[in-house]
Every structure is written in C-alpha cells, then in structure tokens.
Design a protein around this motif. Structure first.
Motif, PDB file in Angstrom:
ATOM      1  N   LYS A 151       0.847  -1.180   0.000  1.00 12.87           N
ATOM      2  CA  LYS A 151       0.000   0.000   0.000  1.00 12.87           C
ATOM      3  C   LYS A 151       0.887   1.238   0.000  1.00 12.87           C
ATOM      4  N   CYS A 152       0.611   2.185  -0.886  1.00 12.73           N
ATOM      5  CA  CYS A 152       1.424   3.397  -0.936  1.00 12.73           C
ATOM      6  C   CYS A 152       0.545   4.604  -1.218  1.00 12.73           C
ATOM      7  N   GLY A 153       0.963   5.733  -0.678  1.00 18.39           N
ATOM      8  CA  GLY A 153       0.213   6.972  -0.855  1.00 18.39           C
ATOM      9  C   GLY A 153       0.918   8.094  -0.117  1.00 18.39           C
ATOM     10  N   TYR A 154       0.158   9.101   0.305  1.00 17.88           N
ATOM     11  CA  TYR A 154       0.730  10.278   0.941  1.00 17.88           C
ATOM     12  C   TYR A 154       0.104  10.527   2.305  1.00 17.88           C
ATOM     13  N   THR A 155       0.870  11.129   3.203  1.00 17.77           N
ATOM     14  CA  THR A 155       0.371  11.448   4.536  1.00 17.77           C
ATOM     15  C   THR A 155      -0.804  12.409   4.442  1.00 17.77           C
ATOM     16  N   GLY A 156      -1.737  12.244   5.388  1.00 19.28           N
ATOM     17  CA  GLY A 156      -2.906  13.106   5.425  1.00 19.28           C
ATOM     18  C   GLY A 156      -4.060  12.614   4.587  1.00 19.28           C
ATOM     19  N   GLU A 157      -3.844  11.583   3.780  1.00 19.89           N
ATOM     20  CA  GLU A 157      -4.919  11.029   2.961  1.00 19.89           C
ATOM     21  C   GLU A 157      -5.571   9.854   3.681  1.00 19.89           C
ATOM     22  N   ARG A 187      -3.038   5.669  -2.369  1.00 22.60           N
ATOM     23  CA  ARG A 187      -3.173   5.984  -3.792  1.00 22.60           C
ATOM     24  C   ARG A 187      -3.304   4.704  -4.608  1.00 22.60           C
ATOM     25  N   CYS A 188      -2.614   3.656  -4.161  1.00 25.59           N
ATOM     26  CA  CYS A 188      -2.690   2.390  -4.889  1.00 25.59           C
ATOM     27  C   CYS A 188      -2.342   1.234  -3.962  1.00 25.59           C
ATOM     28  N   ILE A 189      -2.916   0.089  -4.264  1.00 28.98           N
ATOM     29  CA  ILE A 189      -2.593  -1.173  -3.604  1.00 28.98           C
ATOM     30  C   ILE A 189      -2.174  -2.136  -4.703  1.00 28.98           C
ATOM     31  N   PHE A 196       7.430   4.740  -7.214  1.00 31.79           N
ATOM     32  CA  PHE A 196       7.628   6.180  -7.259  1.00 31.79           C
ATOM     33  C   PHE A 196       7.234   6.785  -8.608  1.00 31.79           C
ATOM     34  N   LEU A 197       7.645   6.143  -9.688  1.00 31.80           N
ATOM     35  CA  LEU A 197       7.483   6.747 -11.013  1.00 31.80           C
ATOM     36  C   LEU A 197       6.158   6.403 -11.693  1.00 31.80           C
ATOM     37  N   LYS A 198       5.629   5.210 -11.428  1.00 27.44           N
ATOM     38  CA  LYS A 198       4.402   4.796 -12.107  1.00 27.44           C
ATOM     39  C   LYS A 198       3.152   5.100 -11.295  1.00 27.44           C
ATOM     40  N   TYR A 199       3.215   4.855  -9.994  1.00 31.63           N
ATOM     41  CA  TYR A 199       2.003   4.983  -9.178  1.00 31.63           C
ATOM     42  C   TYR A 199       1.927   6.299  -8.402  1.00 31.63           C
ATOM     43  N   LEU A 200       3.044   6.734  -7.826  1.00 35.19           N
ATOM     44  CA  LEU A 200       3.025   7.966  -7.034  1.00 35.19           C
ATOM     45  C   LEU A 200       3.382   9.199  -7.860  1.00 35.19           C
ATOM     46  N   LEU A 201       3.981   8.992  -9.018  1.00 28.98           N
ATOM     47  CA  LEU A 201       4.295  10.076  -9.952  1.00 28.98           C
ATOM     48  C   LEU A 201       5.063  11.209  -9.262  1.00 28.98           C
ATOM     49  N   CYS A 202       6.174  10.853  -8.653  1.00 31.56           N
ATOM     50  CA  CYS A 202       6.933  11.856  -7.911  1.00 31.56           C
ATOM     51  C   CYS A 202       8.429  11.582  -8.036  1.00 31.56           C
ATOM     52  N   LYS A 203       9.206  12.592  -7.671  1.00 31.98           N
ATOM     53  CA  LYS A 203      10.652  12.442  -7.564  1.00 31.98           C
ATOM     54  C   LYS A 203      10.987  12.144  -6.111  1.00 31.98           C
ATOM     55  N   PRO A 204      11.473  10.947  -5.802  1.00 31.98           N
ATOM     56  CA  PRO A 204      11.677  10.569  -4.397  1.00 31.98           C
ATOM     57  C   PRO A 204      12.675  11.438  -3.659  1.00 31.98           C
ATOM     58  N   GLU A 205      13.629  12.070  -4.380  1.00 29.54           N
ATOM     59  CA  GLU A 205      14.629  12.884  -3.689  1.00 29.54           C
ATOM     60  C   GLU A 205      14.015  14.134  -3.057  1.00 29.54           C
ATOM     61  N   GLN A 206      12.793  14.458  -3.413  1.00 27.71           N
ATOM     62  CA  GLN A 206      12.113  15.609  -2.840  1.00 27.71           C
ATOM     63  C   GLN A 206      11.181  15.223  -1.696  1.00 27.71           C
ATOM     64  N   LYS A 207      11.157  13.943  -1.324  1.00 25.95           N
ATOM     65  CA  LYS A 207      10.152  13.449  -0.387  1.00 25.95           C
ATOM     66  C   LYS A 207      10.759  12.902   0.900  1.00 25.95           C
ATOM     67  N   LYS A 208       9.923  12.904   1.931  1.00 27.18           N
ATOM     68  CA  LYS A 208      10.192  12.185   3.159  1.00 27.18           C
ATOM     69  C   LYS A 208       9.375  10.899   3.132  1.00 27.18           C
ATOM     70  N   ILE A 209       9.886   9.844   3.740  1.00 24.95           N
ATOM     71  CA  ILE A 209       9.259   8.527   3.666  1.00 24.95           C
ATOM     72  C   ILE A 209       8.799   8.080   5.052  1.00 24.95           C
TER      73      ILE A 209
END
Length: 402
Positions: free
Chosen positions: A16-22, A26-28, A82-95
């Motif tokens: 399971k992956c997505g963003y905090t506060g949601e 976003r996808c399973i 990161f690239l297909k499901y979350l559509l983000c650049k991981p170097e800009q994110k906290k995990i």
C-alpha cells in the motif's frame, strides 16, 4: 506548507502506498520482487538463514535471498512505485514506513540503504503496526493482523510481550483450495468446457489446476467462500467459476463452506490441513490474552481490532468470535484456557468504518502529519554518521543533537 510525505506499507502479498494526510492509499499493488517470494522472506516464522528447510516438508528447500540478490528486484519495485504509481521524484520526499516488527534486519537495512543512497530521500520514519490504533483514538487494543503468509496478535502499546504469531493466512487457504481441487479430480468433474458443457480430460484438468496463480486462487476464494456460523443450517450449492471464456472450474459446497477452517482449525471438525501449524488465529488470540495481566483481560476483550486482507472475508469476524467462544466453553479445568472462561460474553470487535487491508497504512498516514513523530525521523546525515546502520526498534528515537 510542508509537502506531504510518502507512506509505504510493504506486505508479503500487497504493498500500500500513498501520501500522509490522505484517508486511503493511492494504490494497492502486488509486491513484486521477482524472482523472489517476499512473503516467505518477511515471515517472522522462518529463519533468516540463506537456506533453510521447511519443517512441514523436508523435501521442500526454501532459499532466502541475500542482500546482493535482493537489491535489484527491490530497486526495480521501489522505482515502479515512485514513477508509475506515485508520480513523484523521491529525492524531494520524506518517507514513512510501517512494517512487521520481526522482519529480518537485513531487509530493513537494505530498504533504508536504497532509499537513502539511490533515491536520495530526505528522511525516513519507521513505525510499528501499533500505529493502527491512531485512527481510533485509542492507546491500546488487541490487534489481530491476518495477513498473507501469517497471522499476528499484538496487545497495543507497551504490551509486546503478548505478541504471538503463526504461519496461517490467506496463503494457507489458497494452498488448501488448490490441493482440494487436485484431490477431487478423480471423484467428480472439476474443470469443464463452458461451451460444450463437457468435462475436460483428467490430465488436461490437472494441468489447468496446477497452473492456477495466487491471484486466481485469491479471486476464487473472495467470490465463492461462505463463512457460515453453522454450514448445516444454510443451503450452499456447488458453483461454477469461469477461468476463461471456454473453461469453468467447479467449486463444491464443501469447499465453499470449509476451506477456511484451516485458519480456525476447529479440532472437532475433521479436515485435511497438511502444512497447517497446530497454532491458529483462535489460539493466538487466547494465548495473547493469557499473557496479559488479569485485571486488563476484560477491557482488552472488548477492544479487538481486526486488520489485514484475510480478515475481509465476509463473516470472518463472526466466525472467529464463534470459534473462540466454543474453545472457551469446551475448556476443562485442566486446560490453560480455563482462566479465560469468564470472557465468553465479553468478546467484541471495535466498530469502525475503515477497510482492514489498509488500516496500518492509514495509521501511518496520520502519524506522518504529526510533529511529535519527528523524533522518530532518521535523516540521511544521521544515517551516514551512524555508519549506515539502523537503530533497533527500542532505540528508534534519534537524537538529532548527537
């Protein structure tokens, strides 16, 4: 405003992956570390040796991957997230990662190493499954985690001495279903041609059943399983499951009503449970309650929390309560469960509106938005100064001043 962090819950079968506060991921997606089976690697019931022999079948050699072997599959999988499901650049994110407490240390170390050294993430927070209590605004509960390869019982915050685990989960009933279909080939029509309504030759039918994937078996269980409290009181008929437009699979009433008995392992029901441990979800729950102080057991019995995808089977909660009560009613004075007989009418699940399969992810999503969890955050600088080694869970609070 601070950007939302990425929340990852990597399970043996699904991630399971997505963003905090949601409120929902976003996808399973299936946890794909081909050619390795992550469910075996993440199971706390299997040794962390590179090679080990399955106790249930001495001829079945389980080969666990080394860090070097696992690096490329895990790297590809994270890259896909990161690239297909979350559509983000991981170097800009906290995990934010929520995980099994007893995952092999090498897997945790490799995961953090890839996130820091390859994806250049800003920081990582490691959270335990007890974060599931956060959406309920509770500090303690009996957390029953029914996953893919095993089931676990936690006793909320500060009660990890009552942690129990057994290698029973959705994989158990999928294997049982496949074995049951193979055993039925000689006795009845299992696979037939949908167009001509004629049974296929036994050799062809056997080949089709052997080729059933884990996803197909899961779909069959979801669509055909009946978890009735008393299977004799309801009419359960055979059903046809269409594998392809021209091929159908016959699921018998016996299979539909009893294939999940392996999870509860009722000792009064004869069943072919090869490969199933003596422990099961019923005994896990009772053994965990026994480990608690006697003055806490009643309140904990009223605070059962079911999480994990296996618990989403219709009727699972009612069946579990029924089997626990039955075990307590049948316990004699010499039984270790006799001291819990007074809980028979006090077993109750916490009522909530969330889906069990992503409950841990939801707790981590909320926790990641709180400033109080910044003390659990591991930055790249701290990771580097610590010789790229992770702290143990009991030392997970990182002092940024060191």
């Amino acid at each position: 405003m601070e950007k939302a962090s990425i929340v990852l819950d990597i399970g043996g079968s699904y991630t399971k992956c997505g963003y905090t506060g949601e409120s929902t991921p976003r996808c399973i997606v299936p946890t794909d570390l081909h050619p390795f089976n992550l469910s075996q690697y993440l199971s706390s019931g299997i040794s962390y040796d590179h090679t080990t022999t399955d106790n249930n079948n001495n001829n079945n050699l389980i080969i666990l991957p080394t860090a070097q072997q696992l690096t490329e599959p895990l790297l590809n999988f994270l890259n896909t997230l990161f690239l297909k499901y979350l559509l983000c650049k991981p170097e800009q994110k906290k995990i934010v990662i929520v995980e099994n407490l007893f995952v092999p240390r090498m897997f945790r170390q490799l995961l953090v190493s890839l996130l820091f050294d390859h994806f250049k993430v800003q920081s990582i927070v490691l959270l335990s499954p007890t974060v599931s209590l956060l959406p309920l605004l509770r500090t303690t509960a009996v957390i029953i985690d029914c996953g893919y390869s095993e089931s676990r019982v936690y006793e909320g915050i500060g009660m990890m001495s009552a942690y129990k685990t057994a290698r029973v989960g959705s994989k158990t009933i999928r294997d049982q279903l496949k074995k049951s279909l193979m055993d039925d080939l000689a006795n009845r029509t299992v696979v037939s041609n949908t167009l001509t309504r004629q049974p296929l030759e036994q050799s062809q039918a056997r080949s089709i059943i052997e080729s059933l994937t884990s996803q197909q078996l899961e779909d069959i269980l979801i669509k055909t399983t009946v978890l009735a409290l008393d299977p004799t009181s309801v009419t359960i008929s055979n059903i046809e499951y269409h594998l392809t437009p021209t091929t159908s699979l016959s699921i018998s009433s016996q299979q539909r009503s009893h294939i999940c008995d392996a999870l509860f392992h009722d000792p009064n029901v004869e069943q072919d449970c090869d490969g199933v441990d003596e422990e099961n979800i019923v005994t896990l729950l009772l053994d965990s309650l026994i480990q608690c102080d006697i003055d806490m057991t009643k309140s904990l019995a009223h605070s059962l929390l079911l999480i994990g995808g296996t618990g989403m089977l219709p009727g699972f909660k009612a069946k579990l309560i029924q089997q626990v009560k039955k075990r307590l009613d049948e316990a004699d004075d010499d039984s270790i469960y006799s001291q819990l007989k007074g809980l028979t009418n006090h077993l109750e699940f916490i009522d909530h509106q969330y889906q069990p399969n992503y409950f841990m992810w939801l707790g981590a999503s909320l926790a990641g938005t709180f400033d109080t969890y910044t003390t659990h955050r591991l930055t790249h600088d701290q990771y580097t100064r610590g010789n790229k080694r992770l702290p143990e869970y009991e030392r997970c609070t990182i002092n940024s001043t060191k």
